[in-house]
Design a protein around this motif. Structure first.
Motif, PDB file in Angstrom:
ATOM      1  N   LYS A 208     -10.171  -3.401   3.200  1.00 35.63           N
ATOM      2  CA  LYS A 208     -10.300  -2.097   3.854  1.00 35.63           C
ATOM      3  C   LYS A 208      -9.795  -2.250   5.287  1.00 35.63           C
ATOM      4  CE  LYS A 208     -13.671   1.326   5.293  1.00 35.63           C
ATOM      5  NZ  LYS A 208     -15.092   1.574   5.517  1.00 35.63           N
TER       6      LYS A 208
ATOM      7  N   ASP B 167      -1.195   6.919  -1.532  1.00 37.79           N
ATOM      8  CA  ASP B 167      -2.412   7.137  -2.319  1.00 37.79           C
ATOM      9  C   ASP B 167      -3.576   6.276  -1.826  1.00 37.79           C
ATOM     10  OD1 ASP B 167      -1.152   8.996  -3.971  1.00 37.79           O
ATOM     11  OD2 ASP B 167      -0.462   7.438  -5.347  1.00 37.79           O
ATOM     12  N   ASP B 168      -3.279   5.248  -1.010  1.00 39.09           N
ATOM     13  CA  ASP B 168      -4.297   4.311  -0.538  1.00 39.09           C
ATOM     14  C   ASP B 168      -4.832   4.656   0.852  1.00 39.09           C
ATOM     15  OD1 ASP B 168      -3.911   2.604  -2.832  1.00 39.09           O
ATOM     16  OD2 ASP B 168      -2.061   1.907  -1.888  1.00 39.09           O
TER      17      ASP B 168
ATOM     18  N   TYR C 114      -6.815  -1.245  -0.011  1.00 37.23           N
ATOM     19  CA  TYR C 114      -5.758  -1.809  -0.848  1.00 37.23           C
ATOM     20  C   TYR C 114      -6.072  -3.258  -1.173  1.00 37.23           C
ATOM     21  CZ  TYR C 114      -1.108  -3.179  -2.427  1.00 37.23           C
ATOM     22  OH  TYR C 114      -0.064  -3.646  -3.171  1.00 37.23           O
ATOM     23  N   GLU C 115      -5.972  -3.606  -2.452  1.00 39.78           N
ATOM     24  CA  GLU C 115      -6.188  -4.975  -2.936  1.00 39.78           C
ATOM     25  C   GLU C 115      -7.448  -5.604  -2.348  1.00 39.78           C
ATOM     26  OE1 GLU C 115      -2.583  -7.298  -2.610  1.00 39.78           O
ATOM     27  OE2 GLU C 115      -1.866  -6.428  -4.487  1.00 39.78           O
TER      28      GLU C 115
ATOM     29  N   ILE D 158      -7.226   2.551   5.126  1.00 43.89           N
ATOM     30  CA  ILE D 158      -6.428   2.167   3.961  1.00 43.89           C
ATOM     31  C   ILE D 158      -7.300   1.219   3.151  1.00 43.89           C
ATOM     32  CG2 ILE D 158      -4.393   0.927   3.107  1.00 43.89           C
ATOM     33  CD1 ILE D 158      -3.018   1.641   5.799  1.00 43.89           C
TER      34      ILE D 158
ATOM     35  N   ALA E 271       0.850  -1.200   0.000  1.00 46.31           N
ATOM     36  CA  ALA E 271       0.000   0.000   0.000  1.00 46.31           C
ATOM     37  C   ALA E 271       0.882   1.247   0.000  1.00 46.31           C
ATOM     38  CB  ALA E 271      -0.919  -0.006   1.214  1.00 46.31           C
ATOM     39  N   THR E 272       0.363   2.324  -0.589  1.00 48.32           N
ATOM     40  CA  THR E 272       1.110   3.577  -0.677  1.00 48.32           C
ATOM     41  C   THR E 272       0.280   4.715  -0.096  1.00 48.32           C
ATOM     42  OG1 THR E 272       0.231   4.276  -2.810  1.00 48.32           O
ATOM     43  CG2 THR E 272       2.144   2.785  -2.848  1.00 48.32           C
TER      44      THR E 272
END
Length: 72
Positions: free
Chosen positions: A50, A25-26, A46-47, A44, A22-23
């Motif tokens: 949550k 942006d997430d 990501y993929e 967050i 995760a970055t």
């Protein structure tokens, strides 16, 4: 409460370290006060997962961490 709070960037690093890949942006963060205690609340995504969390603004300790599928 004595001491200084962590920066938003430091809190991001702490949270993102728990979600490999995760970055920034997430992640979404906001500074909040709960029962007189300063903390960061965040999410967050990501993929298809949550992650909701609370992190102490002074110590950087993760106070709450929940993960669920975005499909739940």
């Amino acid at each position: 409460t004595a001491g200084t709070t962590k920066t938003e960037a430091e809190i991001q690093e702490i949270a993102l370290a728990k979600v490999p890949g995760a970055t920034k942006d997430d992640i979404r963060l906001k500074l909040d006060r709960d029962d007189g205690r300063l903390l960061y609340e965040g999410t967050i995504v990501y993929e298809e997962m949550k992650y909701d969390f609370e992190i102490d603004a002074y110590s950087g300790a993760v106070l709450e961490w929940e993960a669920e599928s975005v499909f739940d």
